[in-house]
Design an enzyme around this catalytic site. Structure first.
Site, short mmCIF file in Angstrom:
data_model
loop_
_atom_site.label_atom_id
_atom_site.label_comp_id
_atom_site.label_asym_id
_atom_site.label_seq_id
_atom_site.Cartn_x
_atom_site.Cartn_y
_atom_site.Cartn_z
N ASP A 153 -6.27 14.27 9.27
CA ASP A 153 -6.75 13.49 8.13
C ASP A 153 -8.01 14.16 7.59
OD1 ASP A 153 -6.90 11.08 6.43
OD2 ASP A 153 -8.71 10.70 7.56
N THR A 211 -6.91 12.73 0.96
CA THR A 211 -8.29 13.16 1.23
C THR A 211 -8.36 14.68 1.49
OG1 THR A 211 -7.96 12.51 3.55
CG2 THR A 211 -9.11 10.96 2.14
N THR A 212 -7.27 15.26 2.00
CA THR A 212 -7.24 16.72 2.18
C THR A 212 -6.96 17.41 0.84
OG1 THR A 212 -6.30 16.33 4.39
CG2 THR A 212 -6.24 18.58 3.58
N ASP A 239 -4.07 4.52 6.48
CA ASP A 239 -3.68 5.31 5.31
C ASP A 239 -2.47 4.69 4.61
OD1 ASP A 239 -5.70 7.05 5.75
OD2 ASP A 239 -4.49 8.82 6.16
#
Length: 531
Positions: free
Chosen positions: A64, A97-98, A399
């Site tokens: 994550d 988020t990446t 998530d």
């Protein structure tokens, strides 16, 4: 003579180092790109995991983006901005988020090329923001509106989020669990869902398959049975108290010297009378389940108080954490009781059954059939063999819940697997031909930078990125807007048919936040250290 005078008089250029802003900008871009490259390998379902050792010696295994960046020891102030943009994406969408960091890194590389061409950084930043605004419009045009009655579509969206996690083999269990949790607490009319109404409880023991959704409240603390108290209570009347059932202590450390047994006897009698009076008041309010908040000053409950409570048939659970108290009081519809004088019947919550049960080798207290809840809440018990698996399961479910929250906010789905980025890149590249001057160059570079997502997805899956991206461009040019990279088929396919779906809000916030972050970094022309 005039030439000599001109030489001796200082000009503005003498006091200004022209190269310094460029060097600062260059150093900021290099630092930020280094962070983006560090987590680029974690993107996608075939992305690698990172093992992080914290300063306390704890070990975290995750892919994550936000979790990895949060734990990284980043010193450069510009590189820290990428951590902030990842955190902003986590708050806004919960997923991607990446991707947002990888896109930011690619846009910075594009900005570096434009700076070398002599285009002013402010013009680059503003052009990128205009391109990002147009990109969001393109994404909304290619998205498909959904209804919350279509449970299967929601499950497919949650499954796509979970497919890149360690828990991906258990997607068929966790995706419906996340969807059902959100549907029970969501306020569909107001387009909002408060994820604080869903409590994730980590309990080691069993496997991820034992993870379950509970309508009601689950407590990891056990019922106190040392004095023979009950551990099952039907038609429960529940109180959450913030005072202690033990003799009061003075504020300062005092020593009382007793040299007479009669005085000792008197103290014991006073203590007994004090505790008995409290227990009788609790019983008078018709309370039969007592939840006691954790205390650091003195014992929450002592043996004598437990004895009285068991005689009065009152179930007692102590050491309720401060963070849990708000959720419990909201779920049970009871008000917190700070002292015995305010212990009244109207402050209690009610439930059909409170019982201690054994689950996967450990005991938990389950409160079911809650009638007085101020708003609906649910609890999810995460199971796993060890703490590392438990932590990653909790992050993965969070998530998936955030993906559902995105769909509550904006009820539209879009294909994943790099399809949106390639389509946006293609449209922006065409539209850039109609622009003039430096704006045209900026839009072209912005469009090319977005191709970093499909390129990275292909590289991480062990595919030929040049061949894959060329095929994607060709398919999108022929009108197949949902064509993307299928890791399962190791090639390009229609991902809407493959059910690889995600909320459009994830993609739109990624591009908007990345463009904002790049503009902020480009506007910095000096770093000043304060005393």
């Amino acid at each position: 003579m005039s030439k000599v005078a001109a030489r001796s008089s200082p000009s503005n250029s003498t006091f200004r180092d022209k190269d310094k802003p460029q060097e600062v900008r260059k150093s900021n871009i290099i630092a930020a790109r280094a962070v983006a490259d560090a987590i680029r390998t974690s993107l996608g379902p075939k992305g690698m995991d990172k093992m992080i050792k914290t300063g306390k010696g704890e070990v975290i295994i995750s892919n994550d983006g936000h979790t990895i960046l949060k734990q990284m020891a980043i010193l450069h102030p510009a590189a820290k901005m990428l951590v902030d943009v990842s955190a902003a994406q986590d708050v806004e969408a919960g997923d991607g988020t990446t991707s947002v960091v990888v896109i930011t890194g690619a846009l910075l590389s594009a900005a570096d090329k434009l700076l070398k061409m002599g285009i002013h950084p402010t013009i680059i930043g503003e052009s990128f923001q205009r391109a990002a605004k147009r990109a969001v419009e393109i994404l909304l045009d290619m998205s498909v509106k959904i209804s919350f009655d279509d449970r299967d579509a929601l499950i497919r969206a949650a499954s796509t989020s979970l497919s890149s996690k360690i828990v991906s083999p258990y997607t068929s269990l966790l995706a419906p669990l996340a969807v059902d949790s959100v549907l029970r607490v969501a306020d569909i009319e107001s387009n909002n869902v408060d994820l604080n109404d869903i409590r994730l409880i980590k309990k080691s023991g069993g496997t991820i398959e034992d993870t379950e959704l509970v309508e009601g409240v689950v407590l990891t603390q056990n019922a106190l049975k040392s004095a023979g108290g009950p551990f099952r209570m039907e038609k429960a009347r529940i109180a959450v108290i913030q005072f202690q059932l033990s003799p009061p202590k003075p504020d300062m450390e005092n020593t009382v010297v007793i040299n007479d047994y009669r005085q000792m006897d008197k103290i014991f009698k006073e203590e007994r009378a004090y505790l008995l009076n409290i227990c009788k008041k609790i019983k008078k309010a018709k309370c039969n389940v007592l939840l006691i908040q954790k205390s650091i000053l003195r014992d929450a409950v002592n043996d004598l108080a437990l004895h009285f409570l068991s005689r009065l048939n009152i179930m007692c659970i102590k050491d309720i954490e401060r963070e849990e108290v708000e959720f419990i009081s909201k779920s049970l519809g009871c008000k917190l009781i700070a002292d015995i004088d305010s212990f009244t019947e109207d402050r209690l919550g009610s439930a059909d059954l409170v019982q201690e049960i054994e689950s996967s080798g450990s005991k938990i207290v389950k409160i079911s059939g809650i009638k007085s809840a101020s708003k609906p809440t649910v609890s999810v018990i995460c199971r796993g063999a060890n703490e590392l698996i438990l932590d990653e399961t909790e992050r993965s479910i969070h998530d998936a819940l955030c993906v559902m929250r995105c769909l509550v906010k904006q009820k539209a789905l879009i294909a994943g697997g790099g399809a949106p980025e390639i389509e946006v890149s293609r449209v922006l590249m065409k539209e850039s031909q109609l622009l003039l001057g430096s704006e045209q160059f900026c839009w072209k570079e912005f469009a090319q930078a977005l191709e970093v997502i499909p390129i990275t997805l292909a590289e991480n899956a062990g595919l030929n990125s040049i061949k894959i991206v060329t095929e994607l461009r060709n398919r999108h040019e022929n009108g197949e807007i949902n064509a993307g990279i299928s890791v399962r088929r190791s090639g390009v396919t229609d991902l809407y048919q493959e059910h690889v779906l995600q909320p459009v809000l994830v993609n739109s916030s990624e591009i908007s936040l990345a463009a904002e972050c790049v503009k902020s970094i480009l506007r910095i022309d000096d770093i000043v250290f304060a005393r």
